[in-house]
Design a protein around this motif. Structure first.
Motif, PDB file in Angstrom:
ATOM      1  N   GLY A   1       0.810  -1.220   0.000  1.00  0.00           N
ATOM      2  CA  GLY A   1       0.000   0.000   0.000  1.00  0.00           C
ATOM      3  C   GLY A   1       0.835   1.259   0.000  1.00  0.00           C
ATOM      4  N   ASP A   2       1.929   1.252   0.746  1.00  0.00           N
ATOM      5  CA  ASP A   2       2.787   2.442   0.819  1.00  0.00           C
ATOM      6  C   ASP A   2       3.474   2.713  -0.513  1.00  0.00           C
TER       7      ASP A   2
ATOM      8  N   HIS B   1       0.921   4.230  -2.749  1.00  0.00           N
ATOM      9  CA  HIS B   1       0.671   5.623  -2.383  1.00  0.00           C
ATOM     10  C   HIS B   1       1.798   6.565  -2.804  1.00  0.00           C
TER      11      HIS B   1
ATOM     12  N   HIS C   1      -3.719  13.148   3.901  1.00  0.00           N
ATOM     13  CA  HIS C   1      -3.626  11.869   3.201  1.00  0.00           C
ATOM     14  C   HIS C   1      -2.175  11.618   2.798  1.00  0.00           C
ATOM     15  N   VAL C   2      -1.741  10.367   2.876  1.00  0.00           N
ATOM     16  CA  VAL C   2      -0.343  10.035   2.646  1.00  0.00           C
ATOM     17  C   VAL C   2       0.093  10.370   1.225  1.00  0.00           C
TER      18      VAL C   2
ATOM     19  N   LYS D   1      -6.029  -4.651  12.665  1.00  0.00           N
ATOM     20  CA  LYS D   1      -6.506  -3.918  11.495  1.00  0.00           C
ATOM     21  C   LYS D   1      -7.565  -4.706  10.732  1.00  0.00           C
TER      22      LYS D   1
ATOM     23  N   ASP E   1      -7.527  -1.878   5.920  1.00  0.00           N
ATOM     24  CA  ASP E   1      -6.374  -1.045   5.596  1.00  0.00           C
ATOM     25  C   ASP E   1      -5.183  -1.946   5.263  1.00  0.00           C
ATOM     26  N   THR E   2      -5.129  -2.382   4.012  1.00  0.00           N
ATOM     27  CA  THR E   2      -4.077  -3.297   3.589  1.00  0.00           C
ATOM     28  C   THR E   2      -3.820  -3.121   2.101  1.00  0.00           C
TER      29      THR E   2
ATOM     30  N   HIS F   1      -5.660  -0.837  -1.240  1.00  0.00           N
ATOM     31  CA  HIS F   1      -5.036   0.355  -1.821  1.00  0.00           C
ATOM     32  C   HIS F   1      -4.770   0.162  -3.310  1.00  0.00           C
TER      33      HIS F   1
ATOM     34  N   THR G   1      -6.401   2.579  12.565  1.00  0.00           N
ATOM     35  CA  THR G   1      -5.681   3.450  11.642  1.00  0.00           C
ATOM     36  C   THR G   1      -6.649   4.431  10.996  1.00  0.00           C
TER      37      THR G   1
ATOM     38  N   ARG H   1      -5.871   9.467   6.513  1.00  0.00           N
ATOM     39  CA  ARG H   1      -4.479   9.372   6.068  1.00  0.00           C
ATOM     40  C   ARG H   1      -4.290   8.264   5.033  1.00  0.00           C
ATOM     41  N   ASN H   2      -4.888   7.104   5.258  1.00  0.00           N
ATOM     42  CA  ASN H   2      -4.606   5.932   4.431  1.00  0.00           C
ATOM     43  C   ASN H   2      -5.762   5.476   3.561  1.00  0.00           C
TER      44      ASN H   2
END
Length: 353
Positions: A21-22, A25, A148-149, A208, A278-279, A283, A299, A303-304
């Motif tokens: 996910g990161d 993003h 948001h990230v 989560k 949230d995984t 995303h 979380t 943000r995510n």
């Protein structure tokens, strides 16, 4: 940062090692960098297991794959030390003008410092997961007012005059290849599946995740209105949990769909909807503009969470310790099956009529 970096800074190292996910993003910011500076050369250092996310990315000229998990396990090994030494030497020979750390950990900041890059950009300590990592940066970005990230990631590129685009214009160049598309087409055809919802019940760590019995109840409740199939996805480690949900749902149209990361991307492109927490898979679906119903626990969805105004997020912050190391982690509570089923109904109606 107010000043604009000199035009000579044309060779960039992007540092975003994990997770799925990161990395997703970070894609819009890196895409915007490539568009704003078409003559720049962009490299990306990433964990080997996530490198397929960058396959075919037209803005990334070189992908540098690392396996830091293996390095830590075998740090005393001469072969491991030799690999680390060669990697550092390879990075230094590139003579990067700037190393941009999107991760904010000791290891990611250290990688940037070891490259010898003229500029090493990261966030201020208050925005770092490991605040002391900021000592390795030459410049720190505060990004006030950004939540948001993806918006935060754009702030790291302001020194080069890269503007943050509107959310509708965020570009996620996720991979697509013929082999994955053919695999998914064949797998769906063999099962007689034409219309389906993806259920992704995992979440990295338990706090989560929504309770598995809730997912089973959700499938039963939605099956009376949705005539398609329910495909449950997840990692190999999550397979026992997925099989439990399938069995407890007692719905023949619910089934496990194992896949690689890039095969999942192909699958998500065809889905009517994805329901999950949230995984990474959620995303990915949001990046593909697949309709999403997100179930968030401690979380923050601000943000995510999914960024489409049409997607629906149900959130109960609660008092759960959501860290990986929680001693007595529980599942997300306070979000009913009926509430999620109603969200599924609304999101299907808004997306498909």
């Amino acid at each position: 940062l107010q000043e604009v970096m000199p035009e000579s800074a044309q060779k960039f190292l992007i540092i975003r090692l994990s997770s799925i996910g990161d990395i997703v993003h970070a894609l819009p910011a890196v895409s915007a960098l490539g568009r704003a500076l078409p003559g720049a050369e962009i490299h990306w250092v990433v964990e080997s297991r996530h490198a397929p996310l960058l396959d075919g990315n037209r803005y990334v000229h070189r992908v540098i794959s690392l396996d830091t998990l293996l390095w830590r396990k075998k740090l005393a090994s001469g072969a491991t030390l030799a690999t680390i030494w060669r990697t550092i030497g390879d990075l230094r020979r590139e003579r990067y003008d700037a190393a941009i750390d999107f991760q904010g950990l000791y290891k990611s900041a250290l990688i940037g410092w070891l490259t010898g890059a003229q500029e090493r950009i990261g966030f201020v300590e208050a925005r770092l997961r490991e605040p002391a990592a900021g000592v390795f940066y030459s410049k720190r970005v505060s990004a006030p007012g950004r939540e948001h990230v993806v918006d935060l990631n754009f702030a790291l590129l302001e020194p080069w005059g890269v503007p943050n685009t509107s959310r509708a214009d965020w570009e996620f160049p996720l991979p697509r290849n013929r082999d994955d598309d053919e695999f998914v087409s064949q797998a769906l055809a063999e099962r007689g599946i034409k219309d389906f919802i993806i259920i992704n019940s995992g979440g990295g760590w338990q706090s989560k995740c929504w309770p598995p019995e809730n997912y089973a109840d959700l499938i039963r409740l939605c099956s009376s209105e949705f005539g398609g199939d329910f495909l449950l996805t997840g990692s190999h480690a999550e397979e026992p949990l997925i099989e439990r949900i399938v069995q407890e749902s007692e719905i023949s149209r619910a089934r496990y769909f194992p896949s690689t990361l890039t095969q999942f991307i192909s699958l998500a492109r065809r889905a009517r909807l994805l329901v999950g927490g949230d995984t990474g898979p959620l995303h990915v679906a949001a990046a593909l503009r697949t309709p999403v119903v997100a179930i968030f626990g401690p979380t923050s969805p601000a943000r995510n969470g999914p960024f489409s105004l049409q997607d629906i997020t149900l959130w109960n912050m609660g008092s759960i310790d959501y860290t990986r190391r929680a001693v007595a982690a529980g599942y997300i509570q306070g979000i009913s099956v009926e509430a999620v089923a109603a969200a599924v109904r609304r999101r299907l109606e808004s997306a498909h009529g």
